[in-house]
Structure formats: structure tokens, C-alpha cells
Design a protein around this motif. Structure first.
Motif, mmCIF file in Angstrom:
data_model
loop_
_atom_site.group_PDB
_atom_site.id
_atom_site.type_symbol
_atom_site.label_atom_id
_atom_site.label_comp_id
_atom_site.label_asym_id
_atom_site.label_seq_id
_atom_site.Cartn_x
_atom_site.Cartn_y
_atom_site.Cartn_z
ATOM 1 N N THR A 42 -1.468 -9.777 5.697
ATOM 2 C CA THR A 42 -1.542 -8.390 6.108
ATOM 3 C C THR A 42 -2.390 -8.233 7.362
ATOM 4 O O THR A 42 -3.312 -9.006 7.608
ATOM 5 C CB THR A 42 -2.124 -7.517 4.986
ATOM 6 N N ILE A 43 -2.036 -7.208 8.121
ATOM 7 C CA ILE A 43 -2.794 -6.808 9.299
ATOM 8 C C ILE A 43 -3.074 -5.318 9.157
ATOM 9 O O ILE A 43 -2.453 -4.631 8.354
ATOM 10 C CB ILE A 43 -2.027 -7.094 10.609
ATOM 11 N N TYR A 44 -4.019 -4.828 9.934
ATOM 12 C CA TYR A 44 -4.353 -3.409 9.890
ATOM 13 C C TYR A 44 -3.677 -2.681 11.045
ATOM 14 O O TYR A 44 -3.939 -2.968 12.210
ATOM 15 C CB TYR A 44 -5.870 -3.192 9.964
ATOM 16 N N LEU A 45 -2.808 -1.758 10.687
ATOM 17 C CA LEU A 45 -2.207 -0.847 11.654
ATOM 18 C C LEU A 45 -2.740 0.547 11.341
ATOM 19 O O LEU A 45 -3.625 0.701 10.498
ATOM 20 C CB LEU A 45 -0.682 -0.900 11.559
ATOM 21 N N ILE A 46 -2.208 1.555 12.009
ATOM 22 C CA ILE A 46 -2.682 2.923 11.813
ATOM 23 C C ILE A 46 -1.544 3.757 11.233
ATOM 24 O O ILE A 46 -0.421 3.716 11.742
ATOM 25 C CB ILE A 46 -3.172 3.526 13.149
ATOM 26 N N ARG A 47 -1.851 4.470 10.169
ATOM 27 C CA ARG A 47 -0.883 5.382 9.550
ATOM 28 C C ARG A 47 -1.625 6.700 9.306
ATOM 29 O O ARG A 47 -2.673 6.710 8.667
ATOM 30 C CB ARG A 47 -0.378 4.804 8.234
ATOM 31 N N ASN A 48 -1.073 7.782 9.826
ATOM 32 C CA ASN A 48 -1.693 9.109 9.700
ATOM 33 C C ASN A 48 -3.131 9.124 10.212
ATOM 34 O O ASN A 48 -4.018 9.725 9.609
ATOM 35 C CB ASN A 48 -1.644 9.609 8.254
ATOM 36 N N SER A 64 -6.377 -16.659 13.429
ATOM 37 C CA SER A 64 -5.734 -16.614 14.739
ATOM 38 C C SER A 64 -4.285 -16.151 14.624
ATOM 39 O O SER A 64 -3.816 -15.331 15.421
ATOM 40 C CB SER A 64 -5.803 -17.989 15.410
ATOM 41 N N ALA A 65 -3.562 -16.644 13.629
ATOM 42 C CA ALA A 65 -2.170 -16.239 13.427
ATOM 43 C C ALA A 65 -2.090 -14.752 13.076
ATOM 44 O O ALA A 65 -1.198 -14.040 13.545
ATOM 45 C CB ALA A 65 -1.519 -17.079 12.339
ATOM 46 N N LEU A 66 -3.016 -14.261 12.260
ATOM 47 C CA LEU A 66 -3.032 -12.836 11.910
ATOM 48 C C LEU A 66 -3.320 -11.967 13.131
ATOM 49 O O LEU A 66 -2.691 -10.933 13.329
ATOM 50 C CB LEU A 66 -4.066 -12.561 10.822
ATOM 51 N N LEU A 67 -4.283 -12.392 13.953
ATOM 52 C CA LEU A 67 -4.610 -11.613 15.145
ATOM 53 C C LEU A 67 -3.448 -11.633 16.135
ATOM 54 O O LEU A 67 -3.158 -10.621 16.776
ATOM 55 C CB LEU A 67 -5.898 -12.129 15.783
ATOM 56 N N TRP A 68 -2.789 -12.764 16.244
ATOM 57 C CA TRP A 68 -1.613 -12.828 17.118
ATOM 58 C C TRP A 68 -0.570 -11.816 16.644
ATOM 59 O O TRP A 68 -0.008 -11.071 17.439
ATOM 60 C CB TRP A 68 -1.046 -14.248 17.134
ATOM 61 N N ALA A 69 -0.320 -11.778 15.332
ATOM 62 C CA ALA A 69 0.653 -10.830 14.770
ATOM 63 C C ALA A 69 0.208 -9.385 14.998
ATOM 64 O O ALA A 69 1.030 -8.507 15.283
ATOM 65 C CB ALA A 69 0.851 -11.095 13.278
ATOM 66 N N LEU A 70 -1.086 -9.118 14.881
ATOM 67 C CA LEU A 70 -1.619 -7.774 15.107
ATOM 68 C C LEU A 70 -1.336 -7.303 16.525
ATOM 69 O O LEU A 70 -0.850 -6.198 16.746
ATOM 70 C CB LEU A 70 -3.134 -7.757 14.832
ATOM 71 N N PHE A 71 -1.642 -8.150 17.499
ATOM 72 C CA PHE A 71 -1.423 -7.763 18.897
ATOM 73 C C PHE A 71 0.064 -7.758 19.244
ATOM 74 O O PHE A 71 0.507 -6.961 20.066
ATOM 75 C CB PHE A 71 -2.217 -8.676 19.838
#
Length: 167
Positions: A42-48, A64-71
Motif C-alpha cells: 500500500t501507498i498513501y494517496l489523498i481521498r477527500n 524504495s519500490a513503494l516510493l517509486w510506486a507512490l511517485f
């Protein structure tokens, strides 16, 4: 050794005597295999307007893989979700453990993860929270330091944070 040969001969005789003729192995179809998908994290995005955990398929279990997916998500349409990282690029991370041992006394280990990014504009509190909270899903990191690397200008530290102080 003679007992083993005698046993094999007896087994062979028993198999032939019951009407089963021995055959070579014949391949009838492909061997059944299971395709295992990459780990889903999981990654943190913004909802509401608030941080929200969202699934992200990544190739490994690394931060590193999670941060890559986040960006990477910041370059995609996100439907009912959003990101405060548009215009920023993930560069790399560095891990530091401080201190392992001092004066022969074992001290508690603290770990800071430094995340290097590039981009123009203001990195908002929500953007920092997305980076820090995504990274701190790995409990090994007590703090996350964010550093913005600039082209033709010195790097700028954005600060050291914990997820709790940015929520």
C-alpha cells in the motif's frame, strides 16, 4: 546388495504377473504451475483531502519500490483519489542507523531514511505526509528526512518527520 536386486526382481515379477506392463514415463501435458503475482503493498494517496491507504502492485517488498510506486501514481489519472506529489520525482533513498555501539555500550538503534526528490514548487504538508507515511509502513524507520535535489542549485532539506506528526 544381493537382497536389493532380489527385491527389485520380485517387484518386477509381481507387477508383470498382475497384467500391468511397465512403460516409460510419457508427458501428457504441461506440469501444473501457479503464477504468483508480485506482492501487493500500500501507498498513501489523498481521498477527500485526507491520507488514504491505497493498494500498489510493486515488484519487491522494499521501501524504495513503494516510493517509486507512490511517485509513479502522481503521473496517472487517479479517479476519486489525488496526490500532492504532482511535479515531483523520486530519485533514491539512503538508510542510516545511528549509533550501533558507542563506548562498548549498546545503545538503542534509531534509523533515519533519507528520501531524495526533485521538483519545482512547494512540497505541501500532505505531500510530505504521503512520502513519510508510505515509508514508515516499514517499522524500522523512526524518522524520514526529505531532501530536494535541485538542478544548478544546492540541495534543500525539507525536514525530518514522522507520520504521526504530519497526519
Amino acid at each position: 546388495m544381493k537382497k536389493i536386486h532380489a527385491a527389485l526382481a520380485a517387484l518386477s515379477l509381481a507387477v508383470t504377473a498382475c497384467g500391468i506392463s511397465p512403460t516409460d514415463v510419457q508427458e501428457r501435458s504441461r506440469v501444473p504451475t501457479a503464477k504468483i503475482p508480485p506482492p501487493s503493498k500500500t501507498i498513501y494517496l489523498i481521498r477527500n483531502g485526507k491520507l488514504a491507504l491505497e493498494p500498489a502492485d510493486v515488484q519487491s517488498n522494499t521501501v524504495s519500490a513503494l516510493l517509486w510506486a507512490l511517485f509513479e501514481a502522481s503521473t496517472q489519472p487517479l479517479d476519486d483519489r489525488d496526490t500532492a506529489l504532482r511535479g515531483f520525482t523520486y530519485l533514491r533513498i539512503e538508510d542510516s542507523l545511528d549509533p550501533v555501539q558507542r563506548d562498548e555500550i549498546q545503545l538503542p538503534r534509531t534509523s533515519t531514511l533519507t528520501v531524495y526528490i526533485r521538483g519545482e514548487g512547494t512540497l505541501t504538508k500532505l505531500g510530505k505526509a504521503q512520502i513519510v507515511c508510505t515509508a514508515q509502513q516499514d517499522a524500522a524507520y523512526e524518522q524520514v528526512k526529505i531532501v530536494r535535489e535541485n538542478v544548478n542549485r544546492p540541495s534543500e532539506p525539507e525536514g525530518r518527520f514522522t507520520c504521526g506528526e504530519l497526519r
